[in-house]
Motif scaffolding. Structure first.
Motif, PDB file in Angstrom:
ATOM      1  N   LEU A  46      -5.245  -4.461 -13.295  1.00  0.00           N
ATOM      2  CA  LEU A  46      -4.232  -3.488 -12.899  1.00  0.00           C
ATOM      3  C   LEU A  46      -3.245  -4.113 -11.924  1.00  0.00           C
ATOM      4  O   LEU A  46      -3.598  -5.001 -11.149  1.00  0.00           O
ATOM      5  CB  LEU A  46      -4.889  -2.284 -12.218  1.00  0.00           C
ATOM      6  N   ALA A  47      -2.011  -3.645 -11.960  1.00  0.00           N
ATOM      7  CA  ALA A  47      -1.048  -4.042 -10.936  1.00  0.00           C
ATOM      8  C   ALA A  47      -1.408  -3.357  -9.622  1.00  0.00           C
ATOM      9  O   ALA A  47      -1.970  -2.263  -9.605  1.00  0.00           O
ATOM     10  CB  ALA A  47       0.367  -3.649 -11.364  1.00  0.00           C
ATOM     11  N   PHE A  48      -1.089  -4.018  -8.515  1.00  0.00           N
ATOM     12  CA  PHE A  48      -1.232  -3.378  -7.214  1.00  0.00           C
ATOM     13  C   PHE A  48      -0.167  -2.291  -7.099  1.00  0.00           C
ATOM     14  O   PHE A  48       0.868  -2.329  -7.761  1.00  0.00           O
ATOM     15  CB  PHE A  48      -1.052  -4.399  -6.092  1.00  0.00           C
ATOM     16  N   SER A  49      -0.441  -1.312  -6.252  1.00  0.00           N
ATOM     17  CA  SER A  49       0.480  -0.195  -6.083  1.00  0.00           C
ATOM     18  C   SER A  49       0.550   0.173  -4.607  1.00  0.00           C
ATOM     19  O   SER A  49      -0.097  -0.458  -3.762  1.00  0.00           O
ATOM     20  CB  SER A  49      -0.005   1.014  -6.892  1.00  0.00           C
ATOM     21  N   ASP A  50       1.319   1.206  -4.312  1.00  0.00           N
ATOM     22  CA  ASP A  50       1.403   1.675  -2.935  1.00  0.00           C
ATOM     23  C   ASP A  50       0.029   2.091  -2.414  1.00  0.00           C
ATOM     24  O   ASP A  50      -0.275   1.929  -1.235  1.00  0.00           O
ATOM     25  CB  ASP A  50       2.377   2.855  -2.852  1.00  0.00           C
TER      26      ASP A  50
ATOM     27  N   SER B 211       3.371  -5.900  -9.089  1.00  0.00           N
ATOM     28  CA  SER B 211       2.588  -5.816  -7.852  1.00  0.00           C
ATOM     29  C   SER B 211       3.447  -6.158  -6.649  1.00  0.00           C
ATOM     30  O   SER B 211       3.372  -5.501  -5.599  1.00  0.00           O
ATOM     31  CB  SER B 211       1.389  -6.771  -7.923  1.00  0.00           C
ATOM     32  N   LEU B 212       4.268  -7.186  -6.786  1.00  0.00           N
ATOM     33  CA  LEU B 212       5.149  -7.595  -5.698  1.00  0.00           C
ATOM     34  C   LEU B 212       6.089  -6.462  -5.312  1.00  0.00           C
ATOM     35  O   LEU B 212       6.311  -6.195  -4.124  1.00  0.00           O
ATOM     36  CB  LEU B 212       5.953  -8.829  -6.126  1.00  0.00           C
ATOM     37  N   ILE B 213       6.627  -5.780  -6.318  1.00  0.00           N
ATOM     38  CA  ILE B 213       7.546  -4.667  -6.048  1.00  0.00           C
ATOM     39  C   ILE B 213       6.820  -3.502  -5.400  1.00  0.00           C
ATOM     40  O   ILE B 213       7.206  -3.020  -4.326  1.00  0.00           O
ATOM     41  CB  ILE B 213       8.238  -4.211  -7.350  1.00  0.00           C
ATOM     42  N   GLU B 214       5.755  -3.028  -6.048  1.00  0.00           N
ATOM     43  CA  GLU B 214       5.116  -1.771  -5.642  1.00  0.00           C
ATOM     44  C   GLU B 214       4.278  -1.902  -4.367  1.00  0.00           C
ATOM     45  O   GLU B 214       4.234  -0.970  -3.567  1.00  0.00           O
ATOM     46  CB  GLU B 214       4.246  -1.244  -6.789  1.00  0.00           C
ATOM     47  N   ALA B 215       3.597  -3.029  -4.194  1.00  0.00           N
ATOM     48  CA  ALA B 215       2.696  -3.177  -3.051  1.00  0.00           C
ATOM     49  C   ALA B 215       3.267  -4.064  -1.956  1.00  0.00           C
ATOM     50  O   ALA B 215       2.736  -4.081  -0.838  1.00  0.00           O
ATOM     51  CB  ALA B 215       1.351  -3.755  -3.517  1.00  0.00           C
ATOM     52  N   GLY B 216       4.357  -4.796  -2.272  1.00  0.00           N
ATOM     53  CA  GLY B 216       4.922  -5.703  -1.290  1.00  0.00           C
ATOM     54  C   GLY B 216       6.284  -5.284  -0.781  1.00  0.00           C
ATOM     55  O   GLY B 216       6.453  -4.984   0.398  1.00  0.00           O
ATOM     56  N   ILE B 217       7.273  -5.238  -1.669  1.00  0.00           N
ATOM     57  CA  ILE B 217       8.664  -5.021  -1.257  1.00  0.00           C
ATOM     58  C   ILE B 217       8.939  -3.575  -0.861  1.00  0.00           C
ATOM     59  O   ILE B 217       9.473  -3.298   0.218  1.00  0.00           O
ATOM     60  CB  ILE B 217       9.624  -5.446  -2.380  1.00  0.00           C
ATOM     61  N   LEU B 218       8.592  -2.633  -1.744  1.00  0.00           N
ATOM     62  CA  LEU B 218       8.955  -1.235  -1.486  1.00  0.00           C
ATOM     63  C   LEU B 218       8.302  -0.670  -0.217  1.00  0.00           C
ATOM     64  O   LEU B 218       8.981   0.017   0.559  1.00  0.00           O
ATOM     65  CB  LEU B 218       8.620  -0.369  -2.705  1.00  0.00           C
ATOM     66  N   PRO B 219       7.011  -0.909   0.012  1.00  0.00           N
ATOM     67  CA  PRO B 219       6.425  -0.381   1.249  1.00  0.00           C
ATOM     68  C   PRO B 219       7.114  -0.882   2.523  1.00  0.00           C
ATOM     69  O   PRO B 219       7.277  -0.126   3.483  1.00  0.00           O
ATOM     70  CB  PRO B 219       4.965  -0.869   1.182  1.00  0.00           C
ATOM     71  N   VAL B 220       7.550  -2.148   2.514  1.00  0.00           N
ATOM     72  CA  VAL B 220       8.235  -2.692   3.684  1.00  0.00           C
ATOM     73  C   VAL B 220       9.581  -1.997   3.885  1.00  0.00           C
ATOM     74  O   VAL B 220       9.950  -1.632   5.005  1.00  0.00           O
ATOM     75  CB  VAL B 220       8.432  -4.215   3.546  1.00  0.00           C
ATOM     76  N   LEU B 221      10.318  -1.800   2.790  1.00  0.00           N
ATOM     77  CA  LEU B 221      11.614  -1.132   2.901  1.00  0.00           C
ATOM     78  C   LEU B 221      11.464   0.312   3.384  1.00  0.00           C
ATOM     79  O   LEU B 221      12.255   0.789   4.199  1.00  0.00           O
ATOM     80  CB  LEU B 221      12.329  -1.166   1.552  1.00  0.00           C
TER      81      LEU B 221
END
Length: 301
Positions: A60-64, A102-112
């Motif tokens: 599975l992809a990582f998520s929020d 995973s990079l988008i959902e668990a990495g970039i978006l939470p930081v923004l």
């Protein structure tokens, strides 16, 4: 102290697992890799989130919801954030399964979000990209009190007007529209009118560089050269500068992705296992996908 996790005996099979071809006429997504590489019952157990108790997400992809277990991409996250701040658009590219979602959902978006950005729900074009875009924008802007038009959004100017309404309510708002798996524009039998309007909207938003609106795109690497003359891709490339390539984890970042989630559960990972996974992964076109699956299987032993 935590008990060490032993080195898996099946590391050699991971390469064969990852190299199995997907069925023809199917898009390559994380969930479909699970379906294609496992028998039905095993895949069902693997992708059923309700049964996951491990910090390793398997196929599975990582998520929020699992962002606290996402490690190893800190440098890449900083690069993307810098791109979005200065260019207002960014393209992520990499092989299928390398970890873009995973990079988008668990990495970039939470930081923004932590930085106060208004982040639209991630758009995946599918068969009706315009409806997907409208649904994502409407739900996100409605949640911050923006009054939405009754008719479907069909131009970048309408999105800019909605942004202006949001900015009047909260001065200095930063809006991000993330579009993941952009290759679906080329692989799905989409509604042609919907696809064209969607393409025009995103292309215009990238070209105009509206101060408060940023666009994040992700696309499989093998689609870049094939569709380089596509209006959306060419405009995005012209305005975003260099593409940011998501490559398989190696060295210390790979070690962080394996060891740090275990430490959160007071468990230790043997150094030799990390070294073996690092050596094996150099021959694979994936990172979090296969590595997380390996440790996920190990954790279930």
């Amino acid at each position: 102290t935590g008990q060490p996790l032993k080195t898996p005996n099946q590391l050699g099979s991971l390469q064969r697992l990852a190299s199995r071809p997907l069925p023809k006429n199917r898009r390559s997504s994380v969930n479909e890799v699970a379906t294609a590489t496992q028998d039905g019952s095993r895949a069902e157990r693997t992708i059923n989130r309700s049964k996951l108790s491990s910090p390793y997400q398997g196929l599975l992809a990582f998520s929020d919801r699992t962002k606290q277990y996402f490690f190893g991409r800190e440098s890449l996250i900083r690069d993307v954030l810098s791109h979005l701040e200065h260019s207002h658009s960014c393209i992520l590219s990499g092989n299928s399964g390398v970890g873009k979602s995973s990079l988008i959902e668990a990495g970039i978006l939470p930081v923004l979000i932590e930085r106060g950005w208004t982040v639209v729900r991630t758009v995946r074009p599918g068969q009706d990209p315009l409806s997907e875009l409208n649904s994502a924008i409407s739900s996100s802007l409605r949640s911050i009190g923006v009054k939405l038009p009754r008719k479907q959004i069909s131009s970048s100017a309408e999105i800019q007007d909605l942004y202006s309404s949001a900015d009047r309510k909260s001065a200095g708002i930063k809006l991000l529209i993330p579009v993941d798996q952009l290759e679906e524009l080329f692989t799905f039998p989409a509604n042609q009118a919907s696809q064209q309007i969607f393409t025009n909207i995103i292309t215009d938003l990238i070209r105009v560089r509206h101060e408060g609106i940023s666009i994040l795109l992700s696309i499989r690497a093998d689609f870049i050269s094939t569709y380089l003359n596509d209006a959306l891709l060419s405009e995005a490339l012209a305005n975003s500068g260099n593409i940011i390539y998501v490559t398989p984890l190696r060295g210390e970042p790979l070690k962080d992705a394996i060891v740090k989630p275990a430490r959160m559960l007071n468990r230790d990972i043997e150094e030799r296992m990390v070294l073996q996974l690092d050596r094996k992964s150099t021959r694979l076109n994936s990172s979090h996908l296969v590595i997380s699956y390996a440790v996920f299987c190990l954790k279930k032993k």
